[in-house]
Design an enzyme around this catalytic site. Sequence first.
Site, PDB file in Angstrom:
ATOM      1  N   ARG A 126      54.048  39.249   7.544  1.00 15.49           N
ATOM      2  CA  ARG A 126      52.799  38.447   7.549  1.00 15.49           C
ATOM      3  C   ARG A 126      52.874  37.223   8.464  1.00 15.49           C
ATOM      4  NH1 ARG A 126      53.101  39.840   2.094  1.00 15.49           N
ATOM      5  NH2 ARG A 126      51.614  41.498   1.618  1.00 15.49           N
ATOM      6  N   LYS A 148      45.722  34.477  21.350  1.00 13.95           N
ATOM      7  CA  LYS A 148      45.197  35.848  21.272  1.00 13.95           C
ATOM      8  C   LYS A 148      46.353  36.828  21.456  1.00 13.95           C
ATOM      9  CE  LYS A 148      40.372  35.617  22.651  1.00 13.95           C
ATOM     10  NZ  LYS A 148      39.364  35.988  23.667  1.00 13.95           N
ATOM     11  N   GLU A 190      41.672  33.520  37.388  1.00  8.14           N
ATOM     12  CA  GLU A 190      41.467  32.806  36.114  1.00  8.14           C
ATOM     13  C   GLU A 190      41.488  31.284  36.336  1.00  8.14           C
ATOM     14  OE1 GLU A 190      40.558  34.375  33.432  1.00  8.14           O
ATOM     15  OE2 GLU A 190      41.260  36.437  33.685  1.00  8.14           O
ATOM     16  N   LYS A 232      42.242  25.248  29.495  1.00 10.46           N
ATOM     17  CA  LYS A 232      42.359  26.292  28.458  1.00 10.46           C
ATOM     18  C   LYS A 232      42.666  25.641  27.109  1.00 10.46           C
ATOM     19  CE  LYS A 232      42.705  30.489  26.812  1.00 10.46           C
ATOM     20  NZ  LYS A 232      43.413  31.725  26.956  1.00 10.46           N
ATOM     21  N   GLU A 242      37.037  31.644  18.747  1.00 11.07           N
ATOM     22  CA  GLU A 242      35.975  32.179  19.607  1.00 11.07           C
ATOM     23  C   GLU A 242      34.648  32.355  18.876  1.00 11.07           C
ATOM     24  OE1 GLU A 242      37.341  34.970  22.717  1.00 11.07           O
ATOM     25  OE2 GLU A 242      35.496  36.057  22.376  1.00 11.07           O
ATOM     26  N   ARG A 246      34.584  29.035  23.186  1.00  6.71           N
ATOM     27  CA  ARG A 246      35.649  29.832  23.824  1.00  6.71           C
ATOM     28  C   ARG A 246      35.091  31.052  24.561  1.00  6.71           C
ATOM     29  NH1 ARG A 246      41.638  31.232  21.283  1.00  6.71           N
ATOM     30  NH2 ARG A 246      42.354  32.458  23.048  1.00  6.71           N
ATOM     31  N   ASN A 250      34.926  34.010  28.891  1.00  5.58           N
ATOM     32  CA  ASN A 250      34.598  35.394  29.264  1.00  5.58           C
ATOM     33  C   ASN A 250      33.724  35.454  30.515  1.00  5.58           C
ATOM     34  OD1 ASN A 250      35.998  36.446  27.084  1.00  5.58           O
ATOM     35  ND2 ASN A 250      34.225  36.239  25.720  1.00  5.58           N
ATOM     36  N   HIS A 253      33.697  38.426  32.828  1.00 10.47           N
ATOM     37  CA  HIS A 253      34.428  39.504  32.158  1.00 10.47           C
ATOM     38  C   HIS A 253      33.553  40.688  31.763  1.00 10.47           C
ATOM     39  CE1 HIS A 253      37.728  36.760  32.302  1.00 10.47           C
ATOM     40  NE2 HIS A 253      38.520  37.545  31.608  1.00 10.47           N
ATOM     41  N   HIS A 257      35.334  43.720  33.084  1.00 15.30           N
ATOM     42  CA  HIS A 257      35.891  44.783  32.235  1.00 15.30           C
ATOM     43  C   HIS A 257      35.321  46.144  32.609  1.00 15.30           C
ATOM     44  CE1 HIS A 257      37.147  41.911  28.748  1.00 15.30           C
ATOM     45  NE2 HIS A 257      38.142  42.137  29.581  1.00 15.30           N
ATOM     46  N   HIS A 269      43.356  43.143  36.501  1.00 18.73           N
ATOM     47  CA  HIS A 269      42.340  42.450  35.704  1.00 18.73           C
ATOM     48  C   HIS A 269      41.740  41.254  36.463  1.00 18.73           C
ATOM     49  CE1 HIS A 269      40.433  40.630  32.194  1.00 18.73           C
ATOM     50  NE2 HIS A 269      41.081  39.523  32.458  1.00 18.73           N
TER      51      HIS A 269
END
Length: 363
Positions: A126, A148, A190, A232, A242, A246, A250, A253, A257, A269
């Site tokens: 956990r 993330k 980025e 960031k 998010e 946040r 994206n 993106h 994507h 990417h």
Amino acid sequence: MNTAVHSRVRVSLASRSYDVHIGSGNWEKLGPAIIESTRSEKVLVVTSPEIGRLYRRPVVKSLQGVGLKCKRIDIPDRDRNKNLRSVSRLYDAFLEAEADRSTVVLALGGGVIGDMAGFASATYLRGIPFIQVPTTLLAMVDASIGGKTGVNLRQGKNLVGSFHQPNLVWINLETLQSLPRAQVLAGFAEIIKHAVIWDRTHFRELEKTILNAVDLEPKVLSGIVRRSCEIKAEVVSKDENEQGLRMLLNFGHTIGHAIESLGKYKLLHGHCVAIGMVYAAERSAALGYASAKAVHRLRDLLERSGLPSELPRYPRRSYLDAIGVDKKRRGSKINFVVLERIGKAKTVPLSPMKVLPQSFLKR
Ligand code: GLY
């Protein structure tokens, strides 16, 4: 590279706060920093065979120098290996090393290693402590900060994951010297994204220094990486899970994507995000959010850095399908990040028709 340059950026998240250290040639200081930021005595160093060959020795030496016990775990770092099978292998290795809640997992590598090792540490017992030691530019300024973690499923990328903040992020800019040029540029996508959505002064700075920066000139690079990490950290500190702000990260993106998936993940990417950002900026101008000048400045900066900006000419239907499986889609609307001006963006719910109008690619 100059070993004297060393700075830290704080990610402020109450009891889960941590520092991002940015330096060069700084392996020997990593062990002491781990002692300072965790109570662990045992460190599991998760890396790929290739990255391990380059950096494991100085990393382990630094850790052992302060009395930490180390166990090395190798795992392939290609995106196609970022899956539950690899995570299961990590659990096996953790058990074999008799890892308990006081053991720390150290991810040494790019985003794939960080995401997998992070997810395994988030879920084993956990949750056990975790340290990010990113060795790609993209992982330094983006993936390693903000907690993330996760893996891909057959049905899509990053569909299983968890927010699990690291205890420490350790950046050694020297590792970029062995990074292929295309991957350096992917990181710059980025970096430019952070500037264009958040900080017009930094964007202006990038406009002045981009050619020296992409050549990895140490002084220019360390300032740019630090500011990008600060942005960031600021965003994550304000919206860890998010829920709103946040989502600005994206920017570029949605289409980025789609290009990645339509190209069967052969394009990097960051390169897809660069194209996606130009497209998002163009849509922002067409919908009255941004000026043509802002679009021009963004495209110009990306192109001068060596990144692509032209949309691959897949049919509109293919783009729509690819967007349909984008997890950022909510109901019939897509949370699309629009540019308002250089240094400012916002998220707006747009219908797929607004994101990809009938006139799409009819030029
Ligand atoms: N890479 C985007 C985020 O961390 O939210």
